[in-house]
Motif scaffolding. Sequence first.
Motif, mmCIF file in Angstrom:
data_model
loop_
_atom_site.group_PDB
_atom_site.id
_atom_site.type_symbol
_atom_site.label_atom_id
_atom_site.label_comp_id
_atom_site.label_asym_id
_atom_site.label_seq_id
_atom_site.Cartn_x
_atom_site.Cartn_y
_atom_site.Cartn_z
ATOM 1 N N GLU A 142 0.846 -1.181 0.000
ATOM 2 C CA GLU A 142 0.000 0.000 0.000
ATOM 3 C C GLU A 142 0.883 1.233 0.000
ATOM 4 O O GLU A 142 1.982 1.218 0.566
ATOM 5 C CB GLU A 142 -0.907 0.021 1.224
ATOM 6 N N VAL A 143 0.412 2.278 -0.634
ATOM 7 C CA VAL A 143 1.131 3.543 -0.644
ATOM 8 C C VAL A 143 0.117 4.678 -0.476
ATOM 9 O O VAL A 143 -0.906 4.719 -1.162
ATOM 10 C CB VAL A 143 1.968 3.719 -1.939
ATOM 11 N N ARG A 144 0.408 5.535 0.505
ATOM 12 C CA ARG A 144 -0.460 6.694 0.728
ATOM 13 C C ARG A 144 -0.177 7.701 -0.373
ATOM 14 O O ARG A 144 0.977 8.015 -0.653
ATOM 15 C CB ARG A 144 -0.205 7.292 2.105
ATOM 16 N N THR A 145 -1.246 8.200 -0.972
ATOM 17 C CA THR A 145 -1.121 9.066 -2.136
ATOM 18 C C THR A 145 -2.000 10.289 -1.973
ATOM 19 O O THR A 145 -3.184 10.165 -1.666
ATOM 20 C CB THR A 145 -1.536 8.293 -3.411
ATOM 21 N N ARG A 146 -1.401 11.453 -2.181
ATOM 22 C CA ARG A 146 -2.167 12.699 -2.143
ATOM 23 C C ARG A 146 -2.572 13.058 -3.563
ATOM 24 O O ARG A 146 -1.753 13.148 -4.458
ATOM 25 C CB ARG A 146 -1.351 13.844 -1.554
ATOM 26 N N PHE A 147 -3.888 13.241 -3.754
ATOM 27 C CA PHE A 147 -4.436 13.759 -4.995
ATOM 28 C C PHE A 147 -4.609 15.264 -4.784
ATOM 29 O O PHE A 147 -5.242 15.677 -3.809
ATOM 30 C CB PHE A 147 -5.803 13.135 -5.290
ATOM 31 N N ARG A 148 -4.053 16.078 -5.667
ATOM 32 C CA ARG A 148 -4.124 17.540 -5.501
ATOM 33 C C ARG A 148 -4.571 18.192 -6.802
ATOM 34 O O ARG A 148 -4.102 17.838 -7.879
ATOM 35 C CB ARG A 148 -2.774 18.103 -5.105
ATOM 36 N N TYR A 149 -5.495 19.142 -6.648
ATOM 37 C CA TYR A 149 -5.945 19.966 -7.769
ATOM 38 C C TYR A 149 -5.858 21.418 -7.338
ATOM 39 O O TYR A 149 -6.297 21.775 -6.238
ATOM 40 C CB TYR A 149 -7.392 19.621 -8.171
ATOM 41 N N ASP A 150 -5.275 22.250 -8.177
ATOM 42 C CA ASP A 150 -5.097 23.673 -7.897
ATOM 43 C C ASP A 150 -5.683 24.439 -9.079
ATOM 44 O O ASP A 150 -5.258 24.234 -10.218
ATOM 45 C CB ASP A 150 -3.603 23.964 -7.740
ATOM 46 N N THR A 151 -6.647 25.316 -8.817
ATOM 47 C CA THR A 151 -7.296 26.052 -9.917
ATOM 48 C C THR A 151 -6.331 26.992 -10.634
ATOM 49 O O THR A 151 -6.639 27.433 -11.741
ATOM 50 C CB THR A 151 -8.516 26.847 -9.413
ATOM 51 N N GLU A 152 -5.165 27.278 -10.045
ATOM 52 C CA GLU A 152 -4.165 28.071 -10.760
ATOM 53 C C GLU A 152 -3.477 27.255 -11.844
ATOM 54 O O GLU A 152 -2.813 27.808 -12.714
ATOM 55 C CB GLU A 152 -3.132 28.653 -9.791
ATOM 56 N N ARG A 153 -3.599 25.949 -11.785
ATOM 57 C CA ARG A 153 -3.076 25.045 -12.823
ATOM 58 C C ARG A 153 -4.249 24.151 -13.244
ATOM 59 O O ARG A 153 -4.266 22.956 -12.931
ATOM 60 C CB ARG A 153 -1.909 24.247 -12.275
ATOM 61 N N PRO A 154 -5.245 24.732 -13.909
ATOM 62 C CA PRO A 154 -6.547 24.074 -14.073
ATOM 63 C C PRO A 154 -6.563 22.806 -14.910
ATOM 64 O O PRO A 154 -7.507 22.029 -14.799
ATOM 65 C CB PRO A 154 -7.399 25.160 -14.728
ATOM 66 N N CYS A 155 -5.563 22.577 -15.709
ATOM 67 C CA CYS A 155 -5.579 21.396 -16.582
ATOM 68 C C CYS A 155 -4.927 20.185 -15.947
ATOM 69 O O CYS A 155 -4.955 19.102 -16.522
ATOM 70 C CB CYS A 155 -4.883 21.712 -17.898
ATOM 71 N N GLU A 156 -4.318 20.328 -14.763
ATOM 72 C CA GLU A 156 -3.546 19.223 -14.211
ATOM 73 C C GLU A 156 -4.019 18.742 -12.852
ATOM 74 O O GLU A 156 -4.649 19.481 -12.109
ATOM 75 C CB GLU A 156 -2.058 19.562 -14.050
ATOM 76 N N VAL A 157 -3.669 17.500 -12.596
ATOM 77 C CA VAL A 157 -3.782 16.938 -11.261
ATOM 78 C C VAL A 157 -2.382 16.468 -10.869
ATOM 79 O O VAL A 157 -1.570 16.115 -11.721
ATOM 80 C CB VAL A 157 -4.792 15.770 -11.167
ATOM 81 N N LEU A 158 -2.110 16.504 -9.579
ATOM 82 C CA LEU A 158 -0.818 16.088 -9.059
ATOM 83 C C LEU A 158 -1.056 14.931 -8.104
ATOM 84 O O LEU A 158 -1.872 15.035 -7.184
ATOM 85 C CB LEU A 158 -0.144 17.248 -8.314
ATOM 86 N N LEU A 159 -0.362 13.835 -8.328
ATOM 87 C CA LEU A 159 -0.377 12.712 -7.399
ATOM 88 C C LEU A 159 0.985 12.665 -6.725
ATOM 89 O O LEU A 159 2.015 12.663 -7.401
ATOM 90 C CB LEU A 159 -0.630 11.387 -8.121
ATOM 91 N N THR A 160 0.996 12.669 -5.390
ATOM 92 C CA THR A 160 2.225 12.577 -4.618
ATOM 93 C C THR A 160 2.186 11.266 -3.857
ATOM 94 O O THR A 160 1.299 11.048 -3.040
ATOM 95 C CB THR A 160 2.354 13.765 -3.639
ATOM 96 N N PHE A 161 3.155 10.410 -4.142
ATOM 97 C CA PHE A 161 3.241 9.109 -3.492
ATOM 98 C C PHE A 161 4.207 9.218 -2.326
ATOM 99 O O PHE A 161 5.377 9.529 -2.503
ATOM 100 C CB PHE A 161 3.717 8.044 -4.486
ATOM 101 N N HIS A 162 3.709 8.978 -1.117
ATOM 102 C CA HIS A 162 4.550 9.019 0.071
ATOM 103 C C HIS A 162 5.126 7.625 0.255
ATOM 104 O O HIS A 162 4.412 6.673 0.554
ATOM 105 C CB HIS A 162 3.737 9.441 1.295
ATOM 106 N N LEU A 163 6.417 7.530 0.064
ATOM 107 C CA LEU A 163 7.078 6.234 0.030
ATOM 108 C C LEU A 163 7.705 5.842 1.363
ATOM 109 O O LEU A 163 8.433 4.859 1.434
ATOM 110 C CB LEU A 163 8.150 6.240 -1.070
ATOM 111 N N GLY A 164 7.457 6.640 2.425
ATOM 112 C CA GLY A 164 8.030 6.326 3.716
ATOM 113 C C GLY A 164 9.483 6.745 3.832
ATOM 114 O O GLY A 164 10.194 6.305 4.719
ATOM 115 N N ARG A 165 9.925 7.573 2.902
ATOM 116 C CA ARG A 165 11.283 8.114 2.920
ATOM 117 C C ARG A 165 11.159 9.634 2.925
ATOM 118 O O ARG A 165 10.071 10.177 2.736
ATOM 119 C CB ARG A 165 12.041 7.668 1.662
ATOM 120 N N PRO A 166 12.275 10.348 3.108
ATOM 121 C CA PRO A 166 12.194 11.807 3.086
ATOM 122 C C PRO A 166 11.729 12.352 1.737
ATOM 123 O O PRO A 166 11.102 13.396 1.669
ATOM 124 C CB PRO A 166 13.632 12.257 3.369
#
Length: 164
Positions: A49-73
Motif C-alpha cells: 500500500e502507498v499513501r497518495t495525495r491527490f491535488r488539484y489547484d485552480t491556478e493550474r486548471p488542466c492538471e492533477v498532481l499525485l504525490t506518493f509518500h514512500l516512507g522516505r524523506p
Amino acid sequence: MPRDPLSVPSDPIAATPTGDDLGRFRTARAVLDEVMTLRIALDDDQVGEVRTRFRYDTERPCEVLLTFHLGRPDEADWVFSRELLQTGLDTLSGQGDIKLWPAYCPCHGATLHVALDSPHGSALLEAPRTEVRAWLDRTYALLSAEEELGSGPTDAELAALLAG
C-alpha cells in the motif's frame, strides 16, 4: 521522527468569480487535496500500500498532481491532465509514461488502475474508483471543464508568444 507530510491537510480556498484584463472569466485560487491509500503491485504475488495525495489547484486548471509518500524523506510526484484522469475512470486512457483504466476486483470492487513508467522504474497501482471519481467531481465543482478551456491563453496571446 518527522511528521508524515501527507497527514497535513491543505487549506481549501473558496472559489469566487473574477475577471482578468481581457474580460475572461477567472476563479480565485482554490486547492483541493485528498489522501487515499492505493494498492501497489510489488511483484507477481506481493501487494503493498502507498499513501497518495491527490491535488488539484485552480491556478493550474488542466492538471492533477499525485504525490506518493514512500516512507522516505523524498516523495514521488506525477502530474498529468485532469481530462486523462476523467477518461481513465471509464475507459483506457493515456499512453507512454502513464496509463489509466477502470477495473473490477471481487475483493475491492470498482477500481482504477494506474500504470506509471519512468527511467527510474515502473509501478502498477490500484485506486478506489468511487473515491477518485468523488474527488474529481469536487474539482469540477471548483472549476468546470468549460472554464478550464477558457483559462488558457488566447490564440492572439499564443501567436504573440510564438512570434517573439
